[in-house]
Every structure is written in C-alpha cells, then in structure tokens.
Design a protein around this motif. Structure first.
Motif, PDB file in Angstrom:
ATOM      1  N   MET A 158       0.728  -1.167  -0.068  1.00 12.40           N
ATOM      2  CA  MET A 158      -0.357   0.124   0.119  1.00 12.40           C
ATOM      3  C   MET A 158       0.718   1.087  -0.231  1.00 12.40           C
ATOM      4  SD  MET A 158      -2.593  -0.985   1.950  1.00 12.40           S
ATOM      5  CE  MET A 158      -4.423  -2.376   2.361  1.00 12.40           C
ATOM      6  N   ASP A 159       0.228   2.414  -0.347  1.00 17.38           N
ATOM      7  CA  ASP A 159       0.910   3.587  -0.536  1.00 17.38           C
ATOM      8  C   ASP A 159       0.138   4.292   0.137  1.00 17.38           C
ATOM      9  OD1 ASP A 159       2.669   5.583  -1.206  1.00 17.38           O
ATOM     10  OD2 ASP A 159       1.836   5.381  -3.430  1.00 17.38           O
ATOM     11  N   LEU A 160       0.339   4.574   0.922  1.00 11.69           N
ATOM     12  CA  LEU A 160      -0.154   5.886   2.008  1.00 11.69           C
ATOM     13  C   LEU A 160       0.368   6.446   2.924  1.00 11.69           C
ATOM     14  CD1 LEU A 160      -2.289   2.891   4.798  1.00 11.69           C
ATOM     15  CD2 LEU A 160      -3.675   4.551   2.015  1.00 11.69           C
ATOM     16  N   PRO A 161       0.043   7.988   3.371  1.00 10.66           N
ATOM     17  CA  PRO A 161       0.650   8.973   4.320  1.00 10.66           C
ATOM     18  C   PRO A 161       1.304   8.168   5.900  1.00 10.66           C
ATOM     19  CG  PRO A 161      -1.447   9.639   3.395  1.00 10.66           C
ATOM     20  CD  PRO A 161      -1.283   8.312   2.800  1.00 10.66           C
ATOM     21  N   VAL A 162       2.075   8.538   6.110  1.00  9.49           N
ATOM     22  CA  VAL A 162       2.823   8.530   7.063  1.00  9.49           C
ATOM     23  C   VAL A 162       2.464   7.768   8.030  1.00  9.49           C
ATOM     24  CG1 VAL A 162       5.422   8.471   8.576  1.00  9.49           C
ATOM     25  CG2 VAL A 162       5.182   9.643   5.911  1.00  9.49           C
ATOM     26  N   VAL A 164      -0.532   6.963   9.032  1.00  7.17           N
ATOM     27  CA  VAL A 164      -1.619   6.834   8.524  1.00  7.17           C
ATOM     28  C   VAL A 164      -1.101   5.114   7.547  1.00  7.17           C
ATOM     29  CG1 VAL A 164      -3.571   6.277   7.210  1.00  7.17           C
ATOM     30  CG2 VAL A 164      -3.431   8.842   7.442  1.00  7.17           C
ATOM     31  N   HIS A 165      -0.162   4.881   6.809  1.00  5.57           N
ATOM     32  CA  HIS A 165       0.227   3.689   6.826  1.00  5.57           C
ATOM     33  C   HIS A 165       0.753   3.227   7.758  1.00  5.57           C
ATOM     34  CE1 HIS A 165       3.173   1.739   3.456  1.00  5.57           C
ATOM     35  NE2 HIS A 165       1.964   0.672   4.560  1.00  5.57           N
ATOM     36  N   LEU A 166       1.514   3.430   8.254  1.00  7.91           N
ATOM     37  CA  LEU A 166       2.088   2.585  10.352  1.00  7.91           C
ATOM     38  C   LEU A 166       0.647   1.821  10.843  1.00  7.91           C
ATOM     39  CD1 LEU A 166       3.945   2.248  11.262  1.00  7.91           C
ATOM     40  CD2 LEU A 166       4.330   3.934  12.706  1.00  7.91           C
ATOM     41  N   VAL A 167      -0.057   2.669  10.827  1.00 13.36           N
ATOM     42  CA  VAL A 167      -1.325   2.895  11.981  1.00 13.36           C
ATOM     43  C   VAL A 167      -1.609   1.807  11.656  1.00 13.36           C
ATOM     44  CG1 VAL A 167      -3.868   3.622  12.806  1.00 13.36           C
ATOM     45  CG2 VAL A 167      -1.602   4.922  13.665  1.00 13.36           C
ATOM     46  N   VAL A 168      -2.523   1.639   9.646  1.00 11.63           N
ATOM     47  CA  VAL A 168      -3.337   0.794   9.260  1.00 11.63           C
ATOM     48  C   VAL A 168      -2.128  -0.866   9.014  1.00 11.63           C
ATOM     49  CG1 VAL A 168      -4.385  -0.132   7.215  1.00 11.63           C
ATOM     50  CG2 VAL A 168      -4.706   2.338   8.050  1.00 11.63           C
ATOM     51  N   ALA A 169      -0.757  -0.694   8.832  1.00 12.73           N
ATOM     52  CA  ALA A 169      -0.470  -1.705   9.154  1.00 12.73           C
ATOM     53  C   ALA A 169      -0.461  -2.493  10.777  1.00 12.73           C
ATOM     54  CB  ALA A 169       1.477  -0.975   8.389  1.00 12.73           C
ATOM     55  N   VAL A 170      -0.107  -1.585  11.770  1.00 13.67           N
ATOM     56  CA  VAL A 170      -0.231  -2.502  12.285  1.00 13.67           C
ATOM     57  C   VAL A 170      -1.321  -3.182  12.780  1.00 13.67           C
ATOM     58  CG1 VAL A 170       0.262  -1.552  15.738  1.00 13.67           C
ATOM     59  CG2 VAL A 170       1.748  -0.884  14.425  1.00 13.67           C
ATOM     60  N   LEU A 171      -2.091  -2.308  12.746  1.00 10.94           N
ATOM     61  CA  LEU A 171      -4.102  -3.036  13.140  1.00 10.94           C
ATOM     62  C   LEU A 171      -4.092  -3.973  12.557  1.00 10.94           C
ATOM     63  CD1 LEU A 171      -6.079   0.196  13.059  1.00 10.94           C
ATOM     64  CD2 LEU A 171      -6.038  -1.050  15.489  1.00 10.94           C
ATOM     65  N   GLU A 234       8.995   2.801   4.395  1.00 12.47           N
ATOM     66  CA  GLU A 234       9.144   3.216   5.339  1.00 12.47           C
ATOM     67  C   GLU A 234       8.673   4.342   5.755  1.00 12.47           C
ATOM     68  OE1 GLU A 234      12.864   7.247   5.722  1.00 12.47           O
ATOM     69  OE2 GLU A 234      12.155   6.351   4.082  1.00 12.47           O
ATOM     70  N   SER A 235       7.243   4.627   5.321  1.00 14.84           N
ATOM     71  CA  SER A 235       6.043   4.763   5.688  1.00 14.84           C
ATOM     72  C   SER A 235       5.218   4.566   6.556  1.00 14.84           C
ATOM     73  CB  SER A 235       4.859   5.593   4.960  1.00 14.84           C
ATOM     74  OG  SER A 235       4.821   4.060   3.744  1.00 14.84           O
ATOM     75  N   ALA A 236       5.489   2.555   6.024  1.00 17.09           N
ATOM     76  CA  ALA A 236       4.858   1.992   7.342  1.00 17.09           C
ATOM     77  C   ALA A 236       6.029   1.126   8.530  1.00 17.09           C
ATOM     78  CB  ALA A 236       4.051   1.310   6.549  1.00 17.09           C
ATOM     79  N   GLN A 237       7.097   1.901   8.632  1.00 13.63           N
ATOM     80  CA  GLN A 237       8.284   0.727   9.277  1.00 13.63           C
ATOM     81  C   GLN A 237       8.055   1.523  10.834  1.00 13.63           C
ATOM     82  OE1 GLN A 237      12.421   2.022   7.783  1.00 13.63           O
ATOM     83  NE2 GLN A 237      12.195   0.760   5.992  1.00 13.63           N
ATOM     84  N   LEU A 238       7.908   1.185  11.680  1.00 14.86           N
ATOM     85  CA  LEU A 238       8.328   1.611  13.023  1.00 14.86           C
ATOM     86  C   LEU A 238       9.890   2.836  13.606  1.00 14.86           C
ATOM     87  CD1 LEU A 238       6.910  -1.980  15.085  1.00 14.86           C
ATOM     88  CD2 LEU A 238       6.061   0.876  14.973  1.00 14.86           C
TER      89      LEU A 238
END
Length: 415
Positions: A158-162, A164-171, A234-238
C-alpha cells in the motif's frame, strides 16, 4: 485469669485480641515467603546450575581437574574464572558494556535486550490472558505469523501517508492475529474442540501458509528467487528509538499493551467475566455469564496481542517477511507467561529477563566460547523451578506460613 501463650492487647470494650503484625513485618513476610521471593530464588538456582554446566564444559577446567589431587586450587581457580567471565560477558552483552568509549555505545546492549523482549512481551500477554480465562493458548506462534503477514503485506503493497500507513499496518497485523486466535476460540465455544490441539494445528497451517505466500509474485522480492518479501515501505516502518540499534517503537507499544491488559483484567467488567470463567466455568454459567462468548473473546484478544508481536517483528525489527519471521517466539511466549505467573506486569518482567538472556548469550559465546545452549537450559530451569515451588522451598528451607484456620497459603494466578 491465667496468662495467654500469645501476646494480646486490650480493646476499648475490654475484649482481648491477638496482636496483629506491623506493616513492616507483613511486608518482610511477603518478601521472604511470597511468590516474588520464590521467583528470585528460582532464577538464582537456575543460574547456579547453569554455572555448573559452564564449569563442566570448559576445557581449562577439565585440564586442571586432571591433576586435582596435586593442586586442587588450580581447578577451583579455573572454575571461578570460567563462570565469572561467562556471566560477566552476558552482563556486558545484555545491559551495559563499561568498556566502550561512549555512553551511546555502552548502553547498546540494553537496547538489544529491549528489542528481543518486545515480541516476547506481546506474545506472552497473548498466552497469559488465555490462561486467565482457563484456556491454553499454544497457538501464539501461528498468530505471530498471521500478524506478520497482515502487517507486512500492508506495509510493502500500500501507498499511504506516513502516520496513516503505520497505523493501518499495525492494525492489520493485530486483526490478522485476532482472526487466527478467534478460530480456536470459536471452535472451542461451539464444538468443544480442545484449544491445545486446535492451536497446535493452526501453527502448522500458518507456517505452511507463509511458505506458500512467499512463493507468490505479490510476496516475492524482485530479483530474488529465495522466499523473501520486499522491504516494508519507509512510511510503514516502526521508527527506531536508539541510534545504532534495532530498538523501535514496538517496545513502547508492547508496554502499553501490558497496561491495557492489566486494566482489562482488573478494572473492567469484561475482565471480571474472563477471570470468573477461568476460575470456574460452571459457576460463571450459573451466574448468567456466557462461557462460549468469553472463550471466543479471550482468544480474539490473545490473537490480537500475538499479532502485535508479529507486526513489531516485520515493521520494526526485520522490516521484511521471511519464512523464519516468528523464530519460535510463540513457544518462548509460553515460558514467559508461566514465569510471569500470567500477570501482565510479571509477563513484562519475564520478557525483559528472557530478552536479556538472549542478548547476553551471543556476547557470552563470542567472548568466552561458552555454548549458547546453556542459556536455553537456564531458561528451562527457571520455568521448571517456578512450576515447582515446594522444591524451591525445600532447597532453601523456606517455611510455608499458614493463613486463616491453618490452611497453607496457596497462590494461583495473581491479578
């Protein structure tokens, strides 16, 4: 009137009552005979046996023992040198290395300990909350894998804002783990299928499902033939919390999860129902509680926590999917929950201890040549002694104080 054999004090009404121990006396009694002291003594005893194994496996000690009758001091000196150097190296590799030239480099071992502890804490909570509901969650391994798959797929596709992408990935990882755990809970609730068998089988399904997914084009890294996924965006990395280490935000998420689980079990109606079902399912049913719903909910929560462990692995530590993403963490989580006595904060402490042993074992083997398997033996011995309090009391000659009508104090899972 004859004198009483025990001390008494007069009340305002002239009645006699037994003198109660002071606060300091009660505190000292709890520290010296309670579960906390038994846990500490279990760790000390396991380390002592580990030290004996280190001595027996050291070639220098074996060589000195060859002429023990002539110079016994050489054998004792070699044994002390072997144990002290091994445990000193473990300390340097897990907490602080005072030999480094900067503070940042000196505390890097602590960062490694916290990194190793992160998935152990989250997965240990998954096992602990199931224990408190009367369930044996042996499927944390599979739930970690599904959590890693869900979070990783969102992270590298997925290509999401920084943020938002992290939160969605964790969820996504949490929900995937909750779904996998919920399968076992649903089958237990609806059909009576034993959760141990179901979760073990789900572990195998999850493992082979991951192996299959890594052969698909959507999960394979471009230009690679081995089973490995693309890097998480990178936008989804902790984000990393410490320079020069892999310690990431997932550690804080695991601690927050422990606080949430503590609140859930001790301060919420849902937690009361889960604990009531765990204490006595028949009594809970008589009280109007739905045991089937509690089983399903508990396994969904447990799966979500294990999914958080998988998400932290793929988004923070490794940052890509591989066939070994779980690394046996789900099975180590069982020992962490046992050591923590299914208590959220006890599980955190146990996760930190096992994380320190993992981090320190590498340094110990590199510097002293001590087999890393000895640390695994120490971990197993800790759990063994925790599970056998009478043995620890017998070794250290600890008396069991009685309560009430003289019944010996019995401790189960503490809130």
């Amino acid at each position: 009137m004859s004198e009483q054999e025990h001390d008494t004090t007069a009340t305002s009404g002239g009645e006699q009552r037994q003198q109660e121990p002071s606060v300091s006396q009660r505190l000292w009694r709890e520290l010296t005979t309670g579960s906390a002291m038994l846990t500490v003594l279990s760790i000390v005893l396991a380390l002592a046996i580990g030290g004996l194994l280190i001595i027996l496996s050291d070639p220098r000690v074996q060589q000195a023992a060859g002429y023990f009758a002539d110079r016994p001091s050489d054998t004792f000196a070699a044994a002390w040198q072997s144990v002290s150097s091994a445990y000193a190296a473990m300390f340097r590799g897990s907490l602080v290395d005072f030999g480094e030239y900067s503070v940042v480099r000196a505390v890097r071992p602590l960062a490694a300990t916290l990194t190793n502890a992160t998935p152990l804490i989250a997965a240990g909570l998954a096992v602990a909350i199931a224990f408190r509901t009367g369930l044996l969650n042996i499927g944390a391994e599979g739930q970690i894998i599904l959590g890693a798959v869900g979070a990783g797929y969102i992270g590298f596709t997925m290509d999401l804002p920084v943020v938002v992408h992290l939160v969605v990935a964790v969820l996504g990882g949490v929900l995937a783990g909750a779904f996998w755990g919920g399968i076992a809970g649903f089958l237990k609730a609806r059909t009576g299928a034993h959760e141990v068998i179901v979760t073990i089988m789900l572990n195998y399904i999850a493992r082979f499902l991951l192996a299959y997914l890594l052969t698909l084009e959507a999960f394979r890294r471009a230009g690679r033939s081995d089973p490995i996924s693309p890097y998480v965006a990178e936008s989804a990395q902790l984000p990393r919390l410490f320079e020069g280490s892999r310690l990431h935000l997932g550690f804080l998420l695991a601690v927050v999860a422990a606080a949430v689980v503590w609140w859930l079990l001790t301060r919420s109606t849902i937690g009361f129902r889960l604990r009531a079902v765990g204490f006595n399912a028949h009594a809970a049913t008589t009280a109007g509680m739905s045991v089937a719903r509690s089983y399903t909910l508990a396994m969904c929560i447990a799966g979500g926590l294990a999914g958080l462990a998988g998400a932290s692995q793929v988004l923070g530590t490794e940052r890509f999917l591989s066939s070994g993403i779980s690394g046996g963490l789900g099975f180590d989580a069982i020992t962490v929950a046992l050591l923590g006595r299914a208590n959220p904060w006890g599980t955190v402490a146990a996760g930190l201890l096992f994380g320190a042993l993992r981090a320190g074992a590498v340094t110990m083997q590199a510097e002293t040549g001590t087999p890393i398997d000895i640390v695994l033996v120490v971990q197993s011995l800790i759990v063994l002694f925790i599970a056998a309090p009478p043995l620890v009391r017998a070794i250290f000659r600890i008396r069991v104080r009685s309560r009430g009508l003289g019944a010996p104090e019995a401790r189960g899972w503490e809130a």
